[in-house]
Design a protein around this motif. Sequence first.
Motif, PDB file in Angstrom:
ATOM      1  N   SER A  19       0.687  -1.236  -0.100  1.00 56.14           N
ATOM      2  CA  SER A  19       0.276  -0.032  -0.074  1.00 56.14           C
ATOM      3  C   SER A  19       0.870   1.205   0.143  1.00 56.14           C
ATOM      4  N   ASP A  67      -7.168   3.681   3.413  1.00 56.86           N
ATOM      5  CA  ASP A  67      -6.768   2.616   4.052  1.00 56.86           C
ATOM      6  C   ASP A  67      -7.798   2.149   5.109  1.00 56.86           C
ATOM      7  N   ASP A  82      -7.506  -0.414   0.518  1.00 57.64           N
ATOM      8  CA  ASP A  82      -6.692  -1.498   1.418  1.00 57.64           C
ATOM      9  C   ASP A  82      -7.494  -1.921   2.432  1.00 57.64           C
TER      10      ASP A  82
END
Length: 204
Positions: free
Chosen positions: A18, A30, A111
Amino acid sequence: MLRVGLTGGIGAGKSEVSRLLAGYGAVVVDSDRIAREVVEPGTPGLTAVVEAFGESVLTPEGALDRPRLGSIVFADQEKLKTLNAIVHPLVRARSAELEAAAGDGAIVVHDVPLLAENGLAPLYDLVVVVDASPQTQLARLTALRGMPEHEARARMAAQATREQRLAVATLVIDNDGPLEALEPQVRAVWKELIARAATAAPQA
Protein backbone atom coordinates in the motif's frame (compact mmCIF):
# COMPACT_ATOMS: atom_id res chain seq x y z
CA MET A 1 -11.57 6.12 -11.98
CA LEU A 2 -10.11 2.67 -11.47
CA ARG A 3 -11.24 1.08 -8.19
CA VAL A 4 -8.77 -1.48 -6.86
CA GLY A 5 -9.24 -3.76 -3.87
CA LEU A 6 -5.97 -4.58 -2.11
CA THR A 7 -5.92 -7.37 0.46
CA GLY A 8 -3.73 -9.93 2.17
CA GLY A 9 -3.56 -11.91 5.36
CA ILE A 10 -2.11 -10.47 8.54
CA GLY A 11 1.66 -10.43 8.27
CA ALA A 12 1.62 -10.82 4.48
CA GLY A 13 3.00 -7.32 3.86
CA LYS A 14 -0.05 -5.58 2.50
CA SER A 15 0.78 -2.33 4.30
CA GLU A 16 4.16 -2.14 2.58
CA VAL A 17 2.53 -2.71 -0.81
CA SER A 18 0.00 0.00 0.00
CA ARG A 19 2.82 2.40 0.92
CA LEU A 20 4.65 1.70 -2.35
CA LEU A 21 1.50 2.18 -4.45
CA ALA A 22 0.83 5.51 -2.72
CA GLY A 23 4.37 6.55 -3.63
CA TYR A 24 3.66 5.80 -7.30
CA GLY A 25 0.55 7.98 -7.25
CA ALA A 26 -2.34 5.80 -6.14
CA VAL A 27 -5.00 7.33 -3.91
CA VAL A 28 -4.97 4.86 -1.03
CA VAL A 29 -8.06 4.47 1.12
CA ASP A 30 -6.77 2.58 4.16
CA SER A 31 -9.57 0.69 5.91
CA ASP A 32 -7.41 -0.05 8.95
CA ARG A 33 -6.62 3.61 9.48
CA ILE A 34 -10.24 4.59 8.99
CA ALA A 35 -11.29 1.84 11.40
CA ARG A 36 -9.11 3.49 14.03
CA GLU A 37 -10.50 6.94 13.26
CA VAL A 38 -14.14 5.91 13.62
CA VAL A 39 -13.59 4.68 17.19
CA GLU A 40 -11.53 7.59 18.46
CA PRO A 41 -12.63 9.19 21.75
CA GLY A 42 -15.83 11.15 21.36
CA THR A 43 -17.09 9.25 18.30
CA PRO A 44 -20.39 7.38 18.05
CA GLY A 45 -18.31 4.36 17.04
CA LEU A 46 -16.46 4.21 20.33
CA THR A 47 -19.70 4.68 22.25
CA ALA A 48 -21.18 1.69 20.43
CA VAL A 49 -18.10 -0.47 21.10
CA VAL A 50 -18.23 0.32 24.84
CA GLU A 51 -21.96 -0.46 24.93
CA ALA A 52 -21.23 -3.84 23.34
CA PHE A 53 -18.09 -4.84 25.24
CA GLY A 54 -18.04 -2.80 28.43
CA GLU A 55 -15.69 -0.16 29.78
CA SER A 56 -12.92 -2.70 30.28
CA VAL A 57 -11.96 -2.11 26.62
CA LEU A 58 -11.02 1.50 27.42
CA THR A 59 -7.65 2.80 28.56
CA PRO A 60 -7.53 4.96 31.70
CA GLU A 61 -7.47 7.96 29.33
CA GLY A 62 -10.73 6.91 27.69
CA ALA A 63 -9.30 5.68 24.39
CA LEU A 64 -9.92 2.23 22.95
CA ASP A 65 -7.57 -0.39 24.39
CA ARG A 66 -6.90 -2.22 21.14
CA PRO A 67 -4.83 -5.10 22.54
CA ARG A 68 -7.51 -5.75 25.16
CA LEU A 69 -10.32 -5.66 22.60
CA GLY A 70 -8.31 -7.81 20.20
CA SER A 71 -7.76 -10.48 22.84
CA ILE A 72 -11.52 -10.63 23.34
CA VAL A 73 -12.80 -10.70 19.76
CA PHE A 74 -10.16 -12.88 18.13
CA ALA A 75 -10.90 -15.64 20.62
CA ASP A 76 -14.66 -15.56 19.98
CA GLN A 77 -16.20 -15.49 16.51
CA GLU A 78 -19.53 -14.12 17.74
CA LYS A 79 -17.85 -11.20 19.48
CA LEU A 80 -15.80 -10.53 16.36
CA LYS A 81 -19.03 -10.40 14.35
CA THR A 82 -20.46 -7.94 16.86
CA LEU A 83 -17.43 -5.66 16.53
CA ASN A 84 -17.48 -5.87 12.73
CA ALA A 85 -21.18 -4.97 12.66
CA ILE A 86 -20.34 -1.76 14.50
CA VAL A 87 -17.18 -0.74 12.69
CA HIS A 88 -17.67 -1.87 9.09
CA PRO A 89 -20.62 0.40 8.17
CA LEU A 90 -18.72 3.40 9.56
CA VAL A 91 -15.63 2.45 7.57
CA ARG A 92 -17.61 1.99 4.35
CA ALA A 93 -19.23 5.41 4.68
CA ARG A 94 -15.91 7.17 5.26
CA SER A 95 -14.23 5.22 2.44
CA ALA A 96 -16.94 6.35 0.03
CA GLU A 97 -16.31 9.97 1.01
CA LEU A 98 -12.57 9.66 0.38
CA GLU A 99 -13.09 7.92 -2.95
CA ALA A 100 -15.51 10.61 -4.13
CA ALA A 101 -12.90 13.25 -3.32
CA ALA A 102 -10.20 11.51 -5.40
CA GLY A 103 -11.48 12.63 -8.80
CA ASP A 104 -12.57 10.82 -11.94
CA GLY A 105 -9.10 10.02 -13.29
CA ALA A 106 -7.66 8.58 -10.09
CA ILE A 107 -6.48 5.07 -9.41
CA VAL A 108 -8.07 4.45 -6.01
CA VAL A 109 -6.64 1.56 -4.02
CA HIS A 110 -8.87 0.37 -1.20
CA ASP A 111 -6.63 -1.32 1.37
CA VAL A 112 -9.11 -3.83 2.83
CA PRO A 113 -7.84 -6.58 5.16
CA LEU A 114 -11.15 -8.48 5.21
CA LEU A 115 -12.04 -8.19 1.53
CA ALA A 116 -12.31 -11.94 0.94
CA GLU A 117 -14.02 -12.62 4.26
CA ASN A 118 -16.79 -10.12 3.59
CA GLY A 119 -17.33 -10.97 -0.09
CA LEU A 120 -16.30 -7.49 -1.24
CA ALA A 121 -14.43 -8.42 -4.44
CA PRO A 122 -17.37 -7.50 -6.74
CA LEU A 123 -17.20 -3.91 -5.48
CA TYR A 124 -13.89 -3.30 -7.28
CA ASP A 125 -12.69 -3.27 -10.88
CA LEU A 126 -9.96 -5.70 -9.88
CA VAL A 127 -8.44 -7.22 -6.76
CA VAL A 128 -4.74 -7.35 -5.86
CA VAL A 129 -3.79 -9.97 -3.29
CA VAL A 130 -0.52 -9.81 -1.37
CA ASP A 131 0.31 -13.46 -0.79
CA ALA A 132 2.54 -15.15 1.78
CA SER A 133 2.56 -18.63 3.22
CA PRO A 134 1.04 -19.17 6.67
CA GLN A 135 4.51 -20.09 7.91
CA THR A 136 5.88 -16.74 6.74
CA GLN A 137 2.93 -14.87 8.25
CA LEU A 138 3.44 -16.56 11.62
CA ALA A 139 7.17 -15.89 11.62
CA ARG A 140 6.64 -12.20 10.87
CA LEU A 141 3.97 -11.77 13.52
CA THR A 142 6.03 -13.39 16.25
CA ALA A 143 9.50 -12.15 15.29
CA LEU A 144 8.77 -8.68 13.90
CA ARG A 145 5.67 -7.68 15.86
CA GLY A 146 6.48 -9.57 19.03
CA MET A 147 3.05 -11.20 19.08
CA PRO A 148 2.66 -14.36 21.19
CA GLU A 149 2.32 -17.38 18.93
CA HIS A 150 -1.13 -18.36 20.23
CA GLU A 151 -2.44 -14.86 19.54
CA ALA A 152 -0.87 -14.79 16.08
CA ARG A 153 -2.48 -18.12 15.23
CA ALA A 154 -5.86 -16.93 16.52
CA ARG A 155 -5.73 -13.80 14.36
CA MET A 156 -4.73 -15.80 11.31
CA ALA A 157 -7.53 -18.30 11.97
CA ALA A 158 -10.07 -15.47 12.17
CA GLN A 159 -9.23 -14.46 8.59
CA ALA A 160 -9.88 -16.09 5.24
CA THR A 161 -7.59 -18.92 4.18
CA ARG A 162 -4.82 -18.34 1.69
CA GLU A 163 -6.86 -20.25 -0.90
CA GLN A 164 -9.95 -18.10 -0.33
CA ARG A 165 -7.96 -14.91 -0.89
CA LEU A 166 -6.28 -16.22 -4.02
CA ALA A 167 -9.67 -17.25 -5.40
CA VAL A 168 -10.75 -13.59 -5.61
CA ALA A 169 -7.43 -12.27 -6.95
CA THR A 170 -7.06 -10.55 -10.29
CA LEU A 171 -3.36 -9.92 -9.67
CA VAL A 172 -1.12 -11.59 -7.07
CA ILE A 173 1.99 -10.17 -5.44
CA ASP A 174 4.22 -12.87 -3.95
CA ASN A 175 5.67 -11.57 -0.68
CA ASP A 176 7.03 -14.81 0.70
CA GLY A 177 10.59 -13.62 0.12
CA PRO A 178 12.79 -10.73 1.23
CA LEU A 179 11.69 -7.10 1.07
CA GLU A 180 13.94 -6.30 -1.88
CA ALA A 181 11.99 -8.77 -4.01
CA LEU A 182 8.73 -6.93 -3.34
CA GLU A 183 9.28 -3.52 -4.94
CA PRO A 184 9.81 -4.75 -8.54
CA GLN A 185 6.55 -6.70 -8.33
CA VAL A 186 4.63 -3.70 -7.02
CA ARG A 187 6.10 -1.52 -9.76
CA ALA A 188 4.90 -4.03 -12.37
CA VAL A 189 1.43 -4.08 -10.81
CA TRP A 190 1.33 -0.27 -10.88
CA LYS A 191 2.13 -0.30 -14.62
CA GLU A 192 -0.71 -2.77 -15.12
CA LEU A 193 -3.09 -0.56 -13.16
CA ILE A 194 -2.15 2.45 -15.27
CA ALA A 195 -2.79 0.44 -18.43
CA ARG A 196 -6.17 -0.75 -17.18
CA ALA A 197 -7.15 2.75 -16.09
CA ALA A 198 -6.32 4.07 -19.55
CA THR A 199 -8.41 1.35 -21.18
CA ALA A 200 -11.32 2.07 -18.86
CA ALA A 201 -11.21 5.83 -19.38
CA PRO A 202 -13.93 7.31 -21.62
CA GLN A 203 -12.64 8.05 -25.11
CA ALA A 204 -12.75 11.68 -26.26
